[in-house]
Motif scaffolding. Sequence first.
Motif, PDB file in Angstrom:
ATOM      1  N   LYS A   1      -0.196  53.766  -3.430  1.00 16.10           N
ATOM      2  CA  LYS A   1       0.303  53.163  -4.665  1.00 16.10           C
ATOM      3  C   LYS A   1      -0.864  52.580  -5.457  1.00 16.10           C
ATOM      4  CE  LYS A   1       3.672  49.746  -6.253  1.00 16.10           C
ATOM      5  NZ  LYS A   1       4.631  48.691  -5.818  1.00 16.10           N
ATOM      6  N   ARG A   2      -0.875  52.814  -6.773  1.00 15.02           N
ATOM      7  CA  ARG A   2      -1.956  52.305  -7.611  1.00 15.02           C
ATOM      8  C   ARG A   2      -1.905  50.781  -7.705  1.00 15.02           C
ATOM      9  NH1 ARG A   2      -4.793  55.564 -11.065  1.00 15.02           N
ATOM     10  NH2 ARG A   2      -4.230  57.770 -11.108  1.00 15.02           N
ATOM     11  N   PRO A   3      -3.015  50.113  -7.475  1.00 17.93           N
ATOM     12  CA  PRO A   3      -3.025  48.655  -7.621  1.00 17.93           C
ATOM     13  C   PRO A   3      -2.929  48.239  -9.082  1.00 17.93           C
ATOM     14  CG  PRO A   3      -5.230  49.458  -7.153  1.00 17.93           C
ATOM     15  CD  PRO A   3      -4.307  50.636  -7.010  1.00 17.93           C
ATOM     16  N   SER A   4      -2.395  47.056  -9.313  1.00 14.41           N
ATOM     17  CA  SER A   4      -2.238  46.524 -10.667  1.00 14.41           C
ATOM     18  C   SER A   4      -2.639  45.053 -10.681  1.00 14.41           C
ATOM     19  CB  SER A   4      -0.780  46.674 -11.116  1.00 14.41           C
ATOM     20  OG  SER A   4      -0.520  45.897 -12.265  1.00 14.41           O
ATOM     21  N   PRO A   5      -3.223  44.576 -11.775  1.00 14.38           N
ATOM     22  CA  PRO A   5      -3.563  43.147 -11.869  1.00 14.38           C
ATOM     23  C   PRO A   5      -2.324  42.257 -11.900  1.00 14.38           C
ATOM     24  CG  PRO A   5      -3.943  44.254 -13.969  1.00 14.38           C
ATOM     25  CD  PRO A   5      -3.671  45.323 -12.961  1.00 14.38           C
ATOM     26  N   ASN A   6      -1.147  42.861 -12.072  1.00 15.28           N
ATOM     27  CA  ASN A   6       0.107  42.100 -12.067  1.00 15.28           C
ATOM     28  C   ASN A   6       0.776  42.080 -10.696  1.00 15.28           C
ATOM     29  OD1 ASN A   6       0.080  41.440 -14.869  1.00 15.28           O
ATOM     30  ND2 ASN A   6       0.770  43.519 -15.344  1.00 15.28           N
ATOM     31  N   ASP A   7       0.133  42.668  -9.709  1.00 15.69           N
ATOM     32  CA  ASP A   7       0.698  42.686  -8.363  1.00 15.69           C
ATOM     33  C   ASP A   7       0.766  41.280  -7.779  1.00 15.69           C
ATOM     34  OD1 ASP A   7       1.179  45.381  -8.206  1.00 15.69           O
ATOM     35  OD2 ASP A   7      -0.699  45.864  -7.196  1.00 15.69           O
TER      36      ASP A   7
ATOM     37  N   ASP B   1       3.292  44.056  -1.159  1.00 13.74           N
ATOM     38  CA  ASP B   1       3.352  43.670  -2.569  1.00 13.74           C
ATOM     39  C   ASP B   1       4.772  43.296  -2.961  1.00 13.74           C
ATOM     40  OD1 ASP B   1       4.771  46.013  -2.964  1.00 13.74           O
ATOM     41  OD2 ASP B   1       3.199  47.031  -4.096  1.00 13.74           O
TER      42      ASP B   1
ATOM     43  N   GLN C   1      -8.016  47.348  -2.339  1.00 10.76           N
ATOM     44  CA  GLN C   1      -7.271  47.440  -3.593  1.00 10.76           C
ATOM     45  C   GLN C   1      -8.182  47.586  -4.807  1.00 10.76           C
ATOM     46  OE1 GLN C   1      -4.370  48.109  -1.847  1.00 10.76           O
ATOM     47  NE2 GLN C   1      -3.493  47.322  -3.731  1.00 10.76           N
TER      48      GLN C   1
ATOM     49  N   PRO D   1      -5.019  40.268  -7.135  1.00  8.73           N
ATOM     50  CA  PRO D   1      -3.647  40.254  -7.633  1.00  8.73           C
ATOM     51  C   PRO D   1      -3.419  39.132  -8.634  1.00  8.73           C
ATOM     52  CG  PRO D   1      -3.741  39.097  -5.558  1.00  8.73           C
ATOM     53  CD  PRO D   1      -5.139  39.600  -5.824  1.00  8.73           C
ATOM     54  N   LYS D   2      -2.237  39.135  -9.205  1.00  5.21           N
ATOM     55  CA  LYS D   2      -1.841  38.057 -10.112  1.00  5.21           C
ATOM     56  C   LYS D   2      -1.683  36.754  -9.344  1.00  5.21           C
ATOM     57  CE  LYS D   2       1.833  36.808 -13.393  1.00  5.21           C
ATOM     58  NZ  LYS D   2       3.110  37.278 -14.002  1.00  5.21           N
TER      59      LYS D   2
END
Length: 234
Positions: A69-75, A98, A128, A132-133
Amino acid sequence: MNDAPISYKRHRFPAEIIAHAVWLYYRFPLSLRLVEEMLLERGIVVSYETIRRWGKKFGPEYVRRLRSKRPSPNDVWHLDEVLITIAGKKHWLWRAVDQDGYVLDEIVQNRRNTKAAKRLLTRLLKKQGLAPKRIITDKLRSYGAAKRQVMPDVEHRAHKGLNNRAENSHVPLRKRERTRQGFRSPGSLQRFVSIFSAFRNLFVPVRSKRSAFQIHIHRLNAMAEWKAVTRALA
């Protein structure tokens, strides 16, 4: 996903049978002997020890080819640790999931302290590629101390009631632990969870996909990826 097919050379059974046996063992709460029996019902005579060797050899190869799964800064990372007793000694499986329940990483350690928490966070950040957020943990102080060293700018909420997602992620492994009648070594536990969680990430829908139709489509897509990953060399 790595498109290079897997070689099954020098194996008596075809790729479809090997992949199916590995899938049965890691996807469902079955013992090796039960997988052996299920294959026998289909006319496939293979020992449970052979199935174990297939899982050990091909399981990591399959996992390396599965898409992550692609990481996101909103995780949002939910972190927790669970006690696993191996040969009478206490070990801790540290896990991160997550906001969708997707397992990000797991690591077996023999301590439940700041050093162990820091190792988990460091591995997560490297794997990652971005922070994360926020992170959510229980009230174990080691998380806060480790977070201040590794990612001081990330928001941290420490509250047992907010961390059900991480705690619930331990339940499937507990079922497998009973089926296997425990683990023989920390290494065997680490190898098992790395394959087991990758299979769950692929086949179990995220929390947002809960309608019957969405689950059906998710499983069809998962099976298509699984067949692509486990195909043999032409």
